[in-house]
Design an enzyme around this catalytic site. Structure first.
Site, mmCIF file in Angstrom:
data_model
loop_
_atom_site.group_PDB
_atom_site.id
_atom_site.type_symbol
_atom_site.label_atom_id
_atom_site.label_comp_id
_atom_site.label_asym_id
_atom_site.label_seq_id
_atom_site.Cartn_x
_atom_site.Cartn_y
_atom_site.Cartn_z
ATOM 1 N N HIS A 10 0.833 -1.201 0.000
ATOM 2 C CA HIS A 10 0.000 0.000 0.000
ATOM 3 C C HIS A 10 0.870 1.255 0.000
ATOM 4 C CE1 HIS A 10 -3.414 -2.584 1.029
ATOM 5 N NE2 HIS A 10 -4.221 -1.529 0.986
ATOM 6 N N ARG A 38 -1.490 2.426 7.333
ATOM 7 C CA ARG A 38 -1.288 0.983 7.496
ATOM 8 C C ARG A 38 -0.819 0.635 8.906
ATOM 9 N NH1 ARG A 38 -4.335 -1.523 4.960
ATOM 10 N NH2 ARG A 38 -3.074 -3.355 4.529
ATOM 11 N N ASP A 41 7.962 -1.594 7.953
ATOM 12 C CA ASP A 41 7.368 -2.036 6.690
ATOM 13 C C ASP A 41 7.030 -0.827 5.826
ATOM 14 O OD1 ASP A 41 7.344 -4.586 7.871
ATOM 15 O OD2 ASP A 41 5.212 -4.458 8.387
#
Length: 286
Positions: free
Chosen positions: A158, A191, A201
């Site tokens: 994403h 996220r 991440d």
């Protein structure tokens, strides 16, 4: 969040994997940067680096108490161009649709398709547990939890999409580049807030997106489509992006002394395809 952010700005969906009916990637799988080769390995669980990820996970859970920010994180969880257009259009200053802005539509569609698979090799190599799996806690988007259990957490796909779009749209309307990049940044942070990714991440996703966008600069089809989209934006909004899409001919060495590429290097006679700067203005050499 302003009401404008909630406006719907056209629909377009690019499925993961870059289905060509929804977008034609600018780079083949072989041409995509291999994130395994330049990203550090994710922090090992219980390492000192992992403590920072745990701290940010707790930060994300606190952000869920802000209804406005939590709603943004839930919207951002829907991967695809419909979400990108809906969230970025009001900032860009132009509604993007297939019918009214075909050049912009095509550019975003094909760049989105290019983003879809760049993180796959790193995800498969590391198969990192996601935060909600590690803590066995619910996320903001419970309906997505099961399908993400077998998809590695590192890096965030994403985030690759959101940060790449922030960079791309900043080239379309530089006047609001700060705002577009801020939204691209928050797209990644969503996220963490939703509970699907560790902060490392997301950070890795932004690095991968930056490498990908740099790689796109060398793709002739991308450069040509970007120029068309910039021209379309200028015509639709009555503004100028300072990009001349005509093929440039340098008449004399004296006229070319102030030509620079986008890396800030002086180029006496621009002959290679690309975007160059002269006297503060951009122009395209095809």
């Amino acid at each position: 969040m302003s009401t404008a952010i909630l406006l719907f700005c056209g629909t377009m969906t690019v499925l993961a994997g870059g289905d060509e009916k929804n977008g034609k990637p600018y780079l083949t799988s072989a041409e995509l940067p291999n994130m395994v080769n330049f990203l550090p390995a994710p922090p090992e669980f219980e390492s000192s680096r992992f403590v920072a990820d745990q701290t940010q996970y707790l930060w994300g859970k606190r952000q869920r108490q802000n209804e406005e920010r939590a709603a943004m994180a839930i919207r951002d969880a829907v991967y695809g161009m419909q979400t990108i257009i809906q969230e970025f259009c009001p900032i860009l200053g132009l509604e993007i649709t297939k019918e009214d802005t075909p050049e912009l539509y095509t550019l975003l569609q094909d760049v989105g398709a290019t983003c879809d698979s760049i993180s796959n090799r790193a995800k498969q190599k590391y198969m990192r547990f996601r935060p909600y799996m590690y803590y066995n806690e619910p996320t903001l988007v419970p309906e997505d939890e099961e399908k993400h259990r077998t998809n590695g957490s590192y890096p965030s796909g994403h985030t690759v999409l959101g940060w790449t779009m922030g960079l791309l749209l900043s080239d379309i309307n530089p006047a609001v580049a700060d705002e577009l990049l801020a939204r691209g940044y928050e797209y990644g942070q969503s996220r963490v807030i939703a509970g699907y990714h560790w902060q490392s991440d997301v950070d890795a996703g932004r690095l991968g997106a930056s490498v990908l966008y740099a790689k796109l600069q060398g793709n002739e089809r991308f450069r040509e489509q970007l120029a068309k989209a910039q021209q379309e934006f200028a015509e639709k909004t009555g503004t100028s992006t300072n990009v001349n899409t005509a093929k440039t001919h340098v008449s004399s060495p004296a006229a070319s002394m102030n030509n620079y590429n986008l890396q800030g290097q002086r180029v006496d006679t621009p002959t290679s395809p690309g975007i160059y700067l002269q006297s503060g203005k951009k122009y395209l050499v095809k």
